[in-house]
Enzyme design. Structure first.
Site, PDB file in Angstrom:
ATOM      1  N   GLN A   1       0.996  -1.584   0.292  1.00 47.97           N
ATOM      2  CA  GLN A   1       0.057   0.261   0.041  1.00 47.97           C
ATOM      3  C   GLN A   1       0.847   1.123  -0.178  1.00 47.97           C
ATOM      4  O   GLN A   1       1.559   1.531   1.049  1.00 47.97           O
ATOM      5  CB  GLN A   1      -0.813  -0.005   1.550  1.00 47.97           C
ATOM      6  CG  GLN A   1      -1.589   1.260   1.235  1.00 47.97           C
ATOM      7  CD  GLN A   1      -2.062   1.336   3.220  1.00 47.97           C
ATOM      8  OE1 GLN A   1      -2.541   0.272   3.597  1.00 47.97           O
ATOM      9  NE2 GLN A   1      -2.970   2.140   2.988  1.00 47.97           N
TER      10      GLN A   1
ATOM     11  N   SER B   1       1.843   6.249   2.277  1.00 47.07           N
ATOM     12  CA  SER B   1       2.706   7.336   2.946  1.00 47.07           C
ATOM     13  C   SER B   1       3.884   8.230   2.062  1.00 47.07           C
ATOM     14  O   SER B   1       4.117   7.507   1.724  1.00 47.07           O
ATOM     15  CB  SER B   1       2.790   7.113   4.587  1.00 47.07           C
ATOM     16  OG  SER B   1       1.902   7.020   5.315  1.00 47.07           O
TER      17      SER B   1
ATOM     18  N   SER C   1       5.140  -1.151   3.332  1.00 48.20           N
ATOM     19  CA  SER C   1       5.663  -2.107   4.756  1.00 48.20           C
ATOM     20  C   SER C   1       5.432  -3.500   2.809  1.00 48.20           C
ATOM     21  O   SER C   1       4.487  -3.439   2.292  1.00 48.20           O
ATOM     22  CB  SER C   1       4.427  -2.634   5.082  1.00 48.20           C
ATOM     23  OG  SER C   1       4.567  -1.763   6.642  1.00 48.20           O
TER      24      SER C   1
ATOM     25  N   GLU D   1      -8.398  -0.993   6.860  1.00 51.89           N
ATOM     26  CA  GLU D   1      -7.259  -1.443   6.701  1.00 51.89           C
ATOM     27  C   GLU D   1      -7.205  -0.987   8.422  1.00 51.89           C
ATOM     28  O   GLU D   1      -6.717  -1.917   9.430  1.00 51.89           O
ATOM     29  CB  GLU D   1      -6.361   0.209   7.147  1.00 51.89           C
ATOM     30  CG  GLU D   1      -4.740  -0.031   8.307  1.00 51.89           C
ATOM     31  CD  GLU D   1      -4.280   1.428   7.166  1.00 51.89           C
ATOM     32  OE1 GLU D   1      -4.280   2.526   7.207  1.00 51.89           O
ATOM     33  OE2 GLU D   1      -2.791   1.512   7.492  1.00 51.89           O
TER      34      GLU D   1
ATOM     35  N   GLU E   1      -3.249   9.326  18.668  1.00 55.10           N
ATOM     36  CA  GLU E   1      -4.118  10.128  18.265  1.00 55.10           C
ATOM     37  C   GLU E   1      -4.603  10.481  17.091  1.00 55.10           C
ATOM     38  O   GLU E   1      -5.951  11.086  17.231  1.00 55.10           O
ATOM     39  CB  GLU E   1      -2.972  12.173  17.572  1.00 55.10           C
ATOM     40  CG  GLU E   1      -1.747  12.016  19.237  1.00 55.10           C
ATOM     41  CD  GLU E   1      -0.859  10.678  19.452  1.00 55.10           C
ATOM     42  OE1 GLU E   1      -0.533  10.521  18.535  1.00 55.10           O
ATOM     43  OE2 GLU E   1      -0.758  10.815  20.557  1.00 55.10           O
TER      44      GLU E   1
HETATM   45  C1  LIG Z   1       5.025  -0.250  11.268  1.00 52.61           C
HETATM   46  C2  LIG Z   1       4.686   0.743  10.496  1.00 52.61           C
HETATM   47  C3  LIG Z   1       4.196   0.209   8.697  1.00 52.61           C
HETATM   48  C4  LIG Z   1       3.775   0.923   7.771  1.00 52.61           C
HETATM   49  N1  LIG Z   1       3.051   0.368   7.205  1.00 52.61           N
HETATM   50  C5  LIG Z   1       2.591   1.289   5.942  1.00 52.61           C
HETATM   51  C6  LIG Z   1       2.534   0.944   4.177  1.00 52.61           C
HETATM   52  O1  LIG Z   1       2.665  -0.482   4.449  1.00 52.61           O
HETATM   53  N2  LIG Z   1       1.835   2.039   3.338  1.00 52.61           N
HETATM   54  C7  LIG Z   1       1.442   3.278   4.093  1.00 52.61           C
HETATM   55  O2  LIG Z   1       0.954   3.622   2.973  1.00 52.61           O
HETATM   56  N3  LIG Z   1       2.050   3.180   5.381  1.00 52.61           N
HETATM   57  C8  LIG Z   1       2.681   2.928   6.707  1.00 52.61           C
HETATM   58  N4  LIG Z   1       3.200   3.351   7.623  1.00 52.61           N
HETATM   59  C9  LIG Z   1       2.782   4.441   7.706  1.00 52.61           C
HETATM   60  C10 LIG Z   1       1.821   4.760   8.608  1.00 52.61           C
HETATM   61  O3  LIG Z   1       0.101   5.144   7.751  1.00 52.61           O
HETATM   62  C11 LIG Z   1       1.994   6.279   9.378  1.00 52.61           C
HETATM   63  O4  LIG Z   1       3.492   6.410   9.246  1.00 52.61           O
HETATM   64  C12 LIG Z   1       1.051   7.112   9.948  1.00 52.61           C
HETATM   65  O5  LIG Z   1      -0.026   7.146   9.858  1.00 52.61           O
HETATM   66  C13 LIG Z   1       2.024   8.628  11.242  1.00 52.61           C
HETATM   67  O6  LIG Z   1       1.961   9.943   9.912  1.00 52.61           O
HETATM   68  P1  LIG Z   1       4.225   9.764  10.325  1.00 52.61           P
HETATM   69  O7  LIG Z   1       5.093   8.713  10.304  1.00 52.61           O
HETATM   70  O8  LIG Z   1       3.624  10.878   8.576  1.00 52.61           O
HETATM   71  O9  LIG Z   1       3.444  10.654  11.617  1.00 52.61           O
HETATM   72  P2  LIG Z   1       3.184  12.151  11.670  1.00 52.61           P
HETATM   73  O10 LIG Z   1       1.570  12.536  10.597  1.00 52.61           O
HETATM   74  O11 LIG Z   1       4.020  13.619  11.232  1.00 52.61           O
HETATM   75  O12 LIG Z   1       2.311  12.813  12.685  1.00 52.61           O
HETATM   76  C14 LIG Z   1       3.270  12.510  14.079  1.00 52.61           C
HETATM   77  C15 LIG Z   1       2.997  12.870  15.141  1.00 52.61           C
HETATM   78  O13 LIG Z   1       2.206  14.005  14.927  1.00 52.61           O
HETATM   79  C16 LIG Z   1       0.517  13.504  15.559  1.00 52.61           C
HETATM   80  N5  LIG Z   1      -0.417  14.642  14.535  1.00 52.61           N
HETATM   81  C17 LIG Z   1       0.206  14.430  13.146  1.00 52.61           C
HETATM   82  N6  LIG Z   1      -1.130  15.192  12.779  1.00 52.61           N
HETATM   83  C18 LIG Z   1      -2.104  15.010  13.943  1.00 52.61           C
HETATM   84  C19 LIG Z   1      -3.271  15.448  13.989  1.00 52.61           C
HETATM   85  N7  LIG Z   1      -4.475  16.569  13.230  1.00 52.61           N
HETATM   86  N8  LIG Z   1      -4.216  15.533  15.375  1.00 52.61           N
HETATM   87  C20 LIG Z   1      -2.978  15.280  16.444  1.00 52.61           C
HETATM   88  N9  LIG Z   1      -1.831  14.611  16.832  1.00 52.61           N
HETATM   89  C21 LIG Z   1      -1.418  14.928  15.574  1.00 52.61           C
HETATM   90  C22 LIG Z   1       0.761  12.146  15.623  1.00 52.61           C
HETATM   91  O14 LIG Z   1      -0.381  11.894  15.785  1.00 52.61           O
HETATM   92  C23 LIG Z   1       1.969  11.981  15.488  1.00 52.61           C
HETATM   93  O15 LIG Z   1       2.365  11.306  16.584  1.00 52.61           O
HETATM   94  C24 LIG Z   1       3.563   2.134   8.764  1.00 52.61           C
HETATM   95  C25 LIG Z   1       4.245   3.334   9.310  1.00 52.61           C
HETATM   96  C26 LIG Z   1       4.950   2.154  10.373  1.00 52.61           C
HETATM   97  C27 LIG Z   1       5.156   3.001  11.490  1.00 52.61           C
END
Ligand SMILES: Cc1cc2nc3c(=O)[nH]c(=O)nc-3n(C[C@H](O)[C@H](O)[C@H](O)COP(=O)(O)OP(=O)(O)OC[C@H]3O[C@@H](n4cnc5c(N)ncnc54)[C@H](O)[C@@H]3O)c2cc1C
Lengths: 413, 375
Positions: free
Chosen positions: A135, A138, A170, A253, A380
């Site tokens: 998928q 991100s 992933s 998901e 969150e």
């Molecule tokens: C093990 C793992 C597997 C993954 N696999 C996939 C995959 O296969 N495909 C894929 O597309 N993605 C994947 N992801 C990505 C995952 O969906 C994102 O990491 C996740 O949605 C968070 O986005 P970010 O990492 O950009 O963090 P950010 O969005 O930058 O968040 C940083 C911090 O800010 C907070 N925050 C952000 N927005 C808000 C809000 N509106 N209100 C309050 N707090 C907020 C968050 O809660 C977090 O604490 C994976 C992630 C992990 C850790």
């Protein structure tokens, strides 16, 4: 209120049990049973190969993706039958973790938006584990804020040309196909300019670079796109309607991840039952008992919440945003459980891997747990979903909602 | 599998909710809260007429003979409405003790009176500090005569009879404890009201001086009967706590939508949203654990002791969590006597202690889980 199988369910269970008992890869049962989040490894075998072989065997006998229609490689089973199968499959079900994104998210999205001939071509090998899917949502600039993504798709004849970068994907390193969310129009507000595709991960211009995680493992990747061509017939949904399409994926998901997530509690209870502390058995220590009891009721609460959801499903009701609580509760619980297990080990808790207590089971859990609280929507975001969609509270204020995407500021200051 | 209440049971819940919304408004609760009456007599009579008091009492003893799942759905509504009546002491404790251990004569005497609202009953177990424990029972019984003091006794000041736990042996074993039935209106028991955290459900001290009593159940069976009664009551109380949690969450949600600060609904602030989301999570976990308890109670399953302890812990935590954060969402208003938040805060914290505190139930849960795992 009852937990009894109907006669049909009992018959289904008996058939499933007999088949599993005759066909499952029993030589790995013990290792699978003892593995916990962050540590599904087989000592003398390649887990991807073992998983694929088991999935193929299931598919050939009609036990793969039970709830999918038969023509797409499933069995056309009821939700309850799917649950019965999971109960009977037991530790062998761990092997399906490899396919969770394909089966839980990509498949349902294809089923809802792909053309009929594509469904018949691509879904059966996905169900049978012969082809693995990932998928690609991100991006560095769009995680929680998925709609903030920047990967561009531009029309060129009958093709689309993709340029950009995905992250945290992933399984991309062993995937054959992926579903890809792109920006096709940067001049409209961010949710309106997105379009979804599926693509062959072996297409020229796709480059997958594994990322080393905090746990030391490499389960996810960066994926770079340089002039990658995708034919228009591989578009999922209308041009500009990608946000809606992705909502289908994200909803699936949450229920796929929510249902699969473990809490670490059974492992901790088993550990404390045999562990000796300085003053006697851990399980007789007042403080240990209190901790265990508090986690026990969370674990059982989650278990019975999912049973209530299954009961609702079996009556034809659709699971709603209330399913977000599984991942939310289990995510921080497994982190706390692992921390506590190491605390009980005292100074030696610092040792990880094979030399550690229980071959490093809780250490591995601790190092994987932060990912659970982030993947598939952070804690969150889960709380926002519950507050807004279950309790009906106002949405967060969104300053970029009506601004054309290319006019949104990109830096914090 | 069907892990849900039936349509009939849900209908009964709606019926109870409607009835209580009408007859048990916060204004009515306040009459008792303000000390103007020891309990809501009109409501008690109405509950009897609706058949709610005897819903789990068999028809041959004057009840509706419906069952314990039906009692669970009513209990939830009693909790939601914060009903100021001796429901838990009479229906969960006294009636259940009679159902488990009463002789035919005893059942015929008291159960129909409970179902019709004529008799209020209670369990006299505690003697000051401490949790349910054999060792903490000092009141003695000899030749059918009780001597000793019980406190706190829930609804003791308004009760017509009490099930009393007494010491009849000194072997250091469970068999030292026996249960007795005492007609509190017959003399020999002196009752004094105690002020307590939750005035909508009174507490009393009862002194027994050469008080005549009849045995309930066989001599030496007291501890085992008590354990069963407490387990059953734990599930039923859990439903009251779930109802209370839901109501506290609802109040907080409604206020968050209503109150404006900094030019916005306070429910649009994420800290408030997340606090309410966490309340929803704990209420949901408690509800699910309680459903399992309801199943175990209604089928008399071997899992009941473990399920009861889990429901008890989870529902106690949820109600306390929701009640305290409901006040937080309400800000200063939440801390006033005028707003209803404190009624739920009082009830949550009083209920957390009534059947023994969390410490006791945590111990029970772990012991029971160990036993199951060993088996
Ligand atoms: C093990 C793992 C597997 C993954 N696999 C996939 C995959 O296969 N495909 C894929 O597309 N993605 C994947 N992801 C990505 C995952 O969906 C994102 O990491 C996740 O949605 C968070 O986005 P970010 O990492 O950009 O963090 P950010 O969005 O930058 O968040 C940083 C911090 O800010 C907070 N925050 C952000 N927005 C808000 C809000 N509106 N209100 C309050 N707090 C907020 C968050 O809660 C977090 O604490 C994976 C992630 C992990 C850790």
């Amino acid at each position: 209120m009852n937990f009894d199988d109907t006669p049909q369910e009992a018959e289904f269970r008996a058939t499933a049990r007999a088949w599993i008992s005759a066909n499952a890869p029993k030589q790995y049962e013990d290792e699978l049973r003892k593995s916990s989040l962050g540590r599904t490894v087989l000592k003398n075998a390649n887990i991807l190969e073992v998983a694929k072989a088991w999935q193929k065997k299931k598919a050939d006998a009609g036990w793969a993706c039970l709830h999918w229609p038969k023509e797409y490689g499933g069995r056309g089973s009821s939700p309850i039958e799917r649950v019965i199968w999971q109960q009977e499959e037991g530790p062998f079900g761990q092997l399906s973790r490899m396919f969770i994104i394909g089966h839980g998210m990509c498949g349902p999205t294809m089923m809802a938006f792909a053309r009929e001939e594509h469904k018949r071509t691509y879904l059966p090998p996905l169900a049978s584990g012969e082809k693995v899917w990932c998928q690609l949502f991100s991006e560095p600039a769009g995680g929680s804020d998925v709609a903030g993504l920047r990967t561009r798709a531009e029309k060129d004849g009958d093709d689309w040309v993709i340029n950009g970068q995905k992250i945290w994907t992933s399984g991309a390193h062993y995937s054959d196909y992926g579903i890809l969310l792109t920006r096709t129009d940067p001049t409209v507000p961010k949710h309106k300019g997105l379009t979804m595709f599926f693509l062959d991960m072996k297409s020229p211009g796709v480059e997958v670079r594994p990322i080393k995680q905090a746990s030391g493992a490499s389960d996810f990747n960066e994926v770079y796109f340089t002039n990658v061509r995708i034919p228009d017939h591989q578009r999922l949904g209308e041009v500009g309607d990608g946000w809606n399409v992705s909502l289908t994926t994200l909803m699936n998901e949450r229920s796929a991840i929510g249902a699969a997530v473990s809490t670490g509690f059974p492992e901790l209870f088993e550990y404390c039952s045999s562990l000796m502390l300085d003053d006697g058995p851990a399980i007789e220590d007042r403080a240990v008992r209190s901790k265990l009891a508090n986690w026990a009721v969370k674990a059982s609460g989650l278990k019975y919440t999912s049973m209530r959801a299954i009961s609702a499903l079996s009556k034809g009701e659709r699971p709603g945003p209330e399913n977000s609580i599984g991942k939310l509760v289990a995510g921080s619980m497994i982190q706390d459980v692992a921390t506590y297990a190491l605390d009980l080990q005292g100074a030696s808790g610092v040792i990880s891997g094979e030399d550690a207590e229980l071959a490093g089971r809780f250490q591995a859990m601790l190092l994987r747990a932060p990912g659970t609280r982030v993947e598939g929507g952070t804690d969150e975001i889960m709380r926002n979903i519950i507050a807004e969609r279950v309790l009906g509270l106002p949405g967060d204020i969104r300053v970029d909602k009506d601004v054309p995407f290319n006019k949104i500021p990109t830096k914090g200051r | 599998m069907n892990f849900d209440f039936s349509d009939d049971q849900k209908q009964l819940r709606d019926q109870a909710r409607k009835f209580l919304a009408e007859k048990c408004s916060p204004k009515a609760v306040r009459v008792v809260l303000d000390g103007k009456a020891p309990y809501d007599k009109e409501l008690w009579k109405g509950l009897a007429e609706m058949g709610f008091l005897g819903v789990a009492i068999p028809e041959e003893f004057g009840g509706a003979g419906a069952g314990h799942l039906e009692l669970c759905v009513i209990a939830e509504e009693m909790g939601r409405a914060n009903a100021p009546v001796p429901f838990s002491s009479t229906v969960y404790l006294a009636a259940e003790a009679l159902l488990i251990a009463g002789s035919d004569t005893q059942k015929k005497k008291w159960l129909p009176a409970i179902a019709s609202g004529e008799a209020i009953g209670t369990l006299a177990l505690f003697e000051g500090k401490g949790n349910p424990s054999r060792k903490n029972i000092k009141l003695t019984a000899a030749n059918g005569v009780l001597n000793g003091v019980k406190k706190p006794v829930a609804d003791g000041a308004i009760a017509d009879f009490a099930v009393v736990a007494a010491r009849t042996g000194s072997s250091g074993r469970d068999s030292d404890i026996s249960l007795f039935l005492v007609d509190l209106k017959a003399g020999g028991a002196e009752v004094k009201s105690l002020t307590n955290l939750d005035p909508t459900r009174g507490q009393a001290e009862i002194s027994f001086k050469d008080c005549r009593a009849e045995p309930l159940g066989a001599a030496g069976d007291g501890w085992s009967i008590l354990t069963q009664v407490l387990d059953r009551a734990a599930v039923l109380c859990a439903f009251e706590q779930v109802g209370g949690s839901d109501r506290a969450l609802e109040m907080g949600r409604d206020y968050a939508l209503d109150r404006i600060a900094f030019g916005r609904q306070i429910g649009s602030f994420q800290a408030v949203k997340h606090m309410l989301a966490d309340m929803y999570v704990s209420a949901t976990l408690a509800r699910s654990n309680s459903y399992y308890g309801a199943w175990a109670l209604s089928t008399n399953a071997a899992e009941l002791p473990e399920a009861a302890a889990a429901a008890r812990i989870s529902a106690t935590q949820a109600f306390q969590h929701c009640a305290k954060n409901n006040i937080q969402v309400h800000g200063g208003m939440g801390f006033t006597w005028e707003f209803d938040c404190h009624m739920y805060y009082r009830r949550a914290n009083a209920m957390a202690l009534g059947l023994g505190s969390l410490t006791y139930w945590e111990d029970q849960l772990i012991d029971r889980m160990r036993k199951k795992n060993a088996a």
